[in-house]
Design a protein around this motif. Structure first.
Motif, mmCIF file in Angstrom:
data_model
loop_
_atom_site.group_PDB
_atom_site.id
_atom_site.type_symbol
_atom_site.label_atom_id
_atom_site.label_comp_id
_atom_site.label_asym_id
_atom_site.label_seq_id
_atom_site.Cartn_x
_atom_site.Cartn_y
_atom_site.Cartn_z
ATOM 1 N N LYS A 43 -11.710 -3.416 17.459
ATOM 2 C CA LYS A 43 -12.239 -2.069 17.746
ATOM 3 C C LYS A 43 -11.207 -0.952 17.558
ATOM 4 O O LYS A 43 -11.377 0.144 18.073
ATOM 5 N N LYS A 44 -10.116 -1.219 16.855
ATOM 6 C CA LYS A 44 -9.104 -0.169 16.641
ATOM 7 C C LYS A 44 -9.111 0.354 15.208
ATOM 8 O O LYS A 44 -8.328 1.229 14.865
ATOM 9 N N ASN A 45 -9.981 -0.178 14.397
ATOM 10 C CA ASN A 45 -10.124 0.263 13.005
ATOM 11 C C ASN A 45 -8.779 0.556 12.336
ATOM 12 O O ASN A 45 -8.521 1.681 11.909
ATOM 13 N N PRO A 46 -7.896 -0.454 12.238
ATOM 14 C CA PRO A 46 -6.578 -0.196 11.685
ATOM 15 C C PRO A 46 -6.619 0.146 10.196
ATOM 16 O O PRO A 46 -7.567 -0.233 9.487
ATOM 17 N N LEU A 47 -5.587 0.862 9.760
ATOM 18 C CA LEU A 47 -5.414 1.127 8.334
ATOM 19 C C LEU A 47 -4.206 0.324 7.861
ATOM 20 O O LEU A 47 -3.081 0.579 8.289
ATOM 21 N N PHE A 48 -4.456 -0.676 7.019
ATOM 22 C CA PHE A 48 -3.370 -1.463 6.445
ATOM 23 C C PHE A 48 -2.762 -0.682 5.285
ATOM 24 O O PHE A 48 -3.485 -0.099 4.476
ATOM 25 N N ILE A 49 -1.430 -0.676 5.233
ATOM 26 C CA ILE A 49 -0.761 -0.044 4.096
ATOM 27 C C ILE A 49 0.105 -1.090 3.413
ATOM 28 O O ILE A 49 1.074 -1.590 3.981
ATOM 29 N N SER A 70 -11.592 -2.349 9.100
ATOM 30 C CA SER A 70 -10.251 -1.860 8.785
ATOM 31 C C SER A 70 -10.261 -1.190 7.424
ATOM 32 O O SER A 70 -11.199 -1.354 6.648
ATOM 33 N N GLY A 71 -9.208 -0.425 7.148
ATOM 34 C CA GLY A 71 -9.055 0.207 5.838
ATOM 35 C C GLY A 71 -7.796 -0.312 5.165
ATOM 36 O O GLY A 71 -6.975 -0.993 5.789
ATOM 37 N N LEU A 72 -7.661 0.013 3.893
ATOM 38 C CA LEU A 72 -6.496 -0.437 3.127
ATOM 39 C C LEU A 72 -6.044 0.656 2.177
ATOM 40 O O LEU A 72 -6.867 1.296 1.525
ATOM 41 N N ASP A 73 -4.744 0.885 2.154
ATOM 42 C CA ASP A 73 -4.173 1.827 1.191
ATOM 43 C C ASP A 73 -2.870 1.237 0.660
ATOM 44 O O ASP A 73 -2.395 0.213 1.176
ATOM 45 N N PHE A 74 -2.325 1.866 -0.348
ATOM 46 C CA PHE A 74 -1.138 1.318 -1.021
ATOM 47 C C PHE A 74 -0.062 2.384 -1.140
ATOM 48 O O PHE A 74 -0.358 3.554 -1.344
ATOM 49 N N ILE A 75 1.187 1.954 -0.983
ATOM 50 C CA ILE A 75 2.303 2.863 -1.213
ATOM 51 C C ILE A 75 3.336 2.110 -2.024
ATOM 52 O O ILE A 75 3.437 0.876 -1.933
ATOM 53 N N ARG A 76 4.071 2.850 -2.825
ATOM 54 C CA ARG A 76 5.087 2.174 -3.632
ATOM 55 C C ARG A 76 6.445 2.814 -3.381
ATOM 56 O O ARG A 76 6.609 4.018 -3.533
ATOM 57 N N ASN A 103 -4.518 3.811 13.480
ATOM 58 C CA ASN A 103 -3.575 2.742 13.827
ATOM 59 C C ASN A 103 -3.097 2.114 12.519
ATOM 60 O O ASN A 103 -3.886 1.477 11.813
ATOM 61 N N ILE A 104 -1.828 2.322 12.213
ATOM 62 C CA ILE A 104 -1.293 1.914 10.912
ATOM 63 C C ILE A 104 -0.596 0.560 11.015
ATOM 64 O O ILE A 104 0.213 0.334 11.925
ATOM 65 N N ILE A 105 -0.893 -0.326 10.076
ATOM 66 C CA ILE A 105 -0.178 -1.605 9.979
ATOM 67 C C ILE A 105 0.439 -1.669 8.577
ATOM 68 O O ILE A 105 -0.285 -1.780 7.578
ATOM 69 N N ILE A 106 1.753 -1.557 8.526
ATOM 70 C CA ILE A 106 2.437 -1.616 7.228
ATOM 71 C C ILE A 106 2.630 -3.080 6.841
ATOM 72 O O ILE A 106 3.108 -3.882 7.643
ATOM 73 N N LEU A 107 2.243 -3.426 5.623
ATOM 74 C CA LEU A 107 2.393 -4.801 5.145
ATOM 75 C C LEU A 107 3.529 -4.883 4.136
ATOM 76 O O LEU A 107 3.477 -4.265 3.066
ATOM 77 N N GLU A 108 4.565 -5.628 4.498
ATOM 78 C CA GLU A 108 5.760 -5.777 3.655
ATOM 79 C C GLU A 108 5.912 -7.225 3.227
ATOM 80 O O GLU A 108 5.525 -8.147 3.950
ATOM 81 N N ASP A 109 6.515 -7.427 2.059
ATOM 82 C CA ASP A 109 6.825 -8.788 1.621
ATOM 83 C C ASP A 109 8.035 -9.330 2.364
ATOM 84 O O ASP A 109 8.035 -10.453 2.846
#
Ligand code: 5GP
Ligand code: MG
Length: 189
Positions: A43-49, A70-76, A103-109
């Motif tokens: 229920k926090k509808n996070p935005l994955f980056i 949830s949502g998804l966006d990309f950054i370089r 609510n942002i969740i940054i996804l890193e390798d």
């Protein structure tokens, strides 16, 4: 040797890499991470980056197991050139989604010095998100100046250069299903 293999070792651009984390272990750990994140963000509808390019496979596999809306966006960004650390982090292209109030969740390798993730968190905080946290597939087990907390870590690894599963060696090896570490080289470039 063909780089599509999941053998114990592979050659990329004349260098030998040995298997560090097998494909099956990567997938089951990602499923566990997704379950944990899903539970934490109900229920926090996070935005994955997704931090391109290295995190593209991690993002794709993780998102398949995320249940909440949830949502998804990309950054370089880039702080590496081959295996050499560059001092300056360059933002090459940015976000399209609104950050404020999310609510942002940054996804890193992989987190190495932590400079990239510190920079990214600082930049995102300026946009007034509700929260920012980091999920990284790999975390190098080294002392670092940066105090950024990594909320979700896939695997801690030693201070080695790795390629495969999205991560490259001079632009190659991203399509390997396993994660491989560079061996037999004091001067990998
Ligand atoms: P940091 O800023 O934490 O030193 O490095 C962050 C970025 O550098 C990572 O997101 C990743 O893209 C790249 N990087 C760090 N260590 C490695 C590595 O061992 N192999 C590869 N291919 N990229 C790395
Ligand atoms: Mg990265």
């Amino acid at each position: 040797m063909n780089i599509h293999t999941t053998e114990d070792s592979v050659r990329i651009l004349g260098k030998t890499f040995s298997l560090l984390i097998a494909p099956g272990r990567i997938q089951s750990r990602i499923e566990e991470m997704a379950m944990e994140i899903s539970n934490d963000f109900l229920k926090k509808n996070p935005l994955f980056i997704c931090v391109m390019n290295g995190a593209f496979l991690f993002t794709a596999d993780l998102l398949r197991h995320i249940h909440p809306r949830s949502g998804l966006d990309f950054i370089r960004v880039s702080s590496y050139n081959g295996t050499e650390r560059e001092k300056t982090i360059r933002t090459i292209w940015g976000l399209t989604e609104k950050i404020s109030g999310r609510n942002i969740i940054i996804l890193e390798d992989i987190i190495d010095s932590g400079n990239t993730i510190s920079y990214l968190c600082e930049e995102l905080e300026k946009e007034k998100p509700l929260s920012v946290c980091v999920a990284s597939l790999l975390l190098k087990d080294i002392p670092r100046e940066s105090a950024v907390k990594i909320a979700y870590t896939g695997f801690k690894i030693p201070d080695v250069f790795v390629a495969g599963y999205g991560m490259d060696y001079h632009g190659e090896g991203r399509n390997l299903q396993g994660i491989y570490k560079l061996i037999n080289s004091n001067n990998p470039c």
